[in-house]
Design a protein around this motif. Structure first.
Motif, short mmCIF file in Angstrom:
data_model
loop_
_atom_site.label_atom_id
_atom_site.label_comp_id
_atom_site.label_asym_id
_atom_site.label_seq_id
_atom_site.Cartn_x
_atom_site.Cartn_y
_atom_site.Cartn_z
N GLY A 71 42.98 -30.44 62.17
CA GLY A 71 42.18 -30.44 63.39
C GLY A 71 42.97 -30.96 64.57
O GLY A 71 43.19 -32.18 64.68
N ASN A 72 43.38 -30.07 65.46
CA ASN A 72 44.13 -30.51 66.64
C ASN A 72 43.49 -30.08 67.95
O ASN A 72 44.09 -30.21 69.01
CB ASN A 72 45.58 -30.02 66.58
N ALA A 73 42.25 -29.55 67.87
CA ALA A 73 41.55 -29.12 69.09
C ALA A 73 40.06 -29.04 68.80
O ALA A 73 39.63 -28.90 67.65
CB ALA A 73 42.06 -27.76 69.55
N VAL A 74 39.27 -29.14 69.87
CA VAL A 74 37.84 -28.87 69.80
C VAL A 74 37.58 -27.62 70.62
O VAL A 74 38.43 -27.16 71.39
CB VAL A 74 37.00 -30.06 70.31
N GLY A 106 34.22 -28.63 66.11
CA GLY A 106 35.47 -29.23 65.67
C GLY A 106 35.63 -30.68 66.08
O GLY A 106 36.75 -31.17 66.23
N LEU A 107 34.52 -31.39 66.23
CA LEU A 107 34.57 -32.78 66.69
C LEU A 107 35.37 -33.68 65.76
O LEU A 107 35.92 -34.69 66.19
CB LEU A 107 33.14 -33.32 66.84
N GLU A 108 35.47 -33.30 64.47
CA GLU A 108 36.22 -34.11 63.54
C GLU A 108 37.69 -34.21 63.92
O GLU A 108 38.40 -35.15 63.53
CB GLU A 108 36.07 -33.57 62.11
N ALA A 109 38.17 -33.24 64.71
CA ALA A 109 39.57 -33.27 65.16
C ALA A 109 39.86 -34.50 66.01
O ALA A 109 41.00 -34.99 66.02
CB ALA A 109 39.89 -32.00 65.94
N ILE A 110 38.86 -35.00 66.71
CA ILE A 110 39.06 -36.16 67.57
C ILE A 110 39.46 -37.38 66.74
O ILE A 110 40.19 -38.26 67.21
CB ILE A 110 37.78 -36.44 68.39
N LEU A 111 39.02 -37.42 65.48
CA LEU A 111 39.37 -38.51 64.58
C LEU A 111 40.59 -38.18 63.73
O LEU A 111 40.85 -38.84 62.73
CB LEU A 111 38.18 -38.83 63.67
N HIS A 112 41.31 -37.13 64.13
CA HIS A 112 42.53 -36.70 63.42
C HIS A 112 42.21 -36.28 61.98
O HIS A 112 43.04 -36.46 61.08
CB HIS A 112 43.59 -37.81 63.43
N THR A 114 40.79 -33.19 59.18
CA THR A 114 40.77 -31.73 59.03
C THR A 114 39.36 -31.23 59.34
O THR A 114 38.38 -31.99 59.27
CB THR A 114 41.17 -31.32 57.61
N TYR A 115 39.25 -29.94 59.65
CA TYR A 115 37.93 -29.36 59.92
C TYR A 115 37.10 -29.37 58.64
O TYR A 115 37.61 -29.12 57.54
CB TYR A 115 38.07 -27.95 60.47
N ALA A 116 35.80 -29.64 58.79
CA ALA A 116 34.93 -29.83 57.64
C ALA A 116 34.35 -28.53 57.11
O ALA A 116 33.84 -28.50 55.99
CB ALA A 116 33.80 -30.79 57.99
N ALA A 117 34.39 -27.46 57.89
CA ALA A 117 33.77 -26.20 57.49
C ALA A 117 34.49 -25.04 58.15
O ALA A 117 35.28 -25.24 59.08
CB ALA A 117 32.29 -26.18 57.87
#
Length: 251
Positions: A71-74, A106-112, A114-117
């Motif tokens: 995850g490197n972007a939202v 892709g909010l999980e990317a903010i916490l570095h 991986t994407y959850a789905a």
């Protein structure tokens, strides 16, 4: 995974050196800008970040990102509908929720993380890709962005909870009615909604293909749904609300 088409980032970087940046026009004319993550920024601040945002177009069935991707972007959804889905080890697919106009994915990317789905386009979709590094920088300078991110995270949690409580439990007819009500949130001004396939309904509502087909046919006879084409239907909201009220009273 089918890769989305997006604006080449190299021309965008040229904006920093004073050349024309097509993303500037996209951002200036964006119909959801006031509702988007950077809606609180003034024109001067927006002018400094246009070249770092990419405009992406997806066709139905294309994947924006996949579960376990780095995850490197939202992504802000400007138009269209996407589904967030996961597959079990046995290969069974489950659609977790839908996302549409103004949603931030892709909010999980903010916490570095991986994407959850998997995020898959249901219709033609237009999104803006916002690098995590840009959000980190702006959050340090603008406290309102951090506050907005927290609100959007809570909204995503609320959507997931609603999906679990309203669409994954209870009698099959009730779940189908609630799904149509949810789909109306992504409809157009004429009452047309994106119509999932029966298999997709099964993956959303945990029901069989046959049950989904039977319920859709019944709702057409009752005047709730009117087919437009294979992937669109017109929803009679008055009829839907009446049937929902009757369904709730009979439970």
């Amino acid at each position: 995974m089918v890769q989305p088409a997006f604006t080449d980032p190299q021309p965008l970087r040229n904006h920093a050196r004073g050349t024309y940046n097509p993303q500037t026009q996209v951002c200036a004319s964006c119909g959801v800008r006031q509702f988007a993550l950077f809606g609180a920024l003034d024109e001067a601040a927006l002018a400094q970040i246009h070249y770092r945002i990419a405009d992406i177009t997806l066709e139905p069935g294309q994947t924006l990102y996949a579960a376990q991707d780095s995850g490197n972007a939202v992504f802000t959804v400007r138009s269209g509908v996407l589904r967030l889905e996961r597959s079990s080890e046995a290969g069974e697919r489950r659609i977790l929720r839908l996302a549409g106009r103004t949603d931030l994915l892709g909010l999980e990317a903010i916490l570095h993380q991986t994407y959850a789905a998997d995020a898959v386009a249901c219709t033609e979709v237009h999104v803006c890709r916002i690098p995590r590094a840009l959000i980190d920088e702006l959050s340090a300078e603008h406290v309102e962005i951090t506050r907005d991110l927290m609100k959007r995270w809570q909204r995503a949690l609320d959507d997931a909870d609603e999906w679990l409580t309203e669409l994954a439990r209870g009698p099959a007819r009730h779940r189908m009615l609630r799904l149509l009500l949810k789909l109306s949130e992504f409809g157009d001004e004429n009452g047309c909604i994106w119509m999932p396939t029966r298999q997709e309904m099964g993956a959303m509502l945990d029901m069989t293909f046959e049950t989904a087909s039977r319920l859709v046919s019944a709702l057409r006879r009752e005047g709730v749904l009117h087919a437009v084409d294979a992937r669109q239907a017109r929803l009679d909201m008055d009829a839907l609300m009446r049937v929902l009220k009757e369904d709730s009273a009979s439970r």
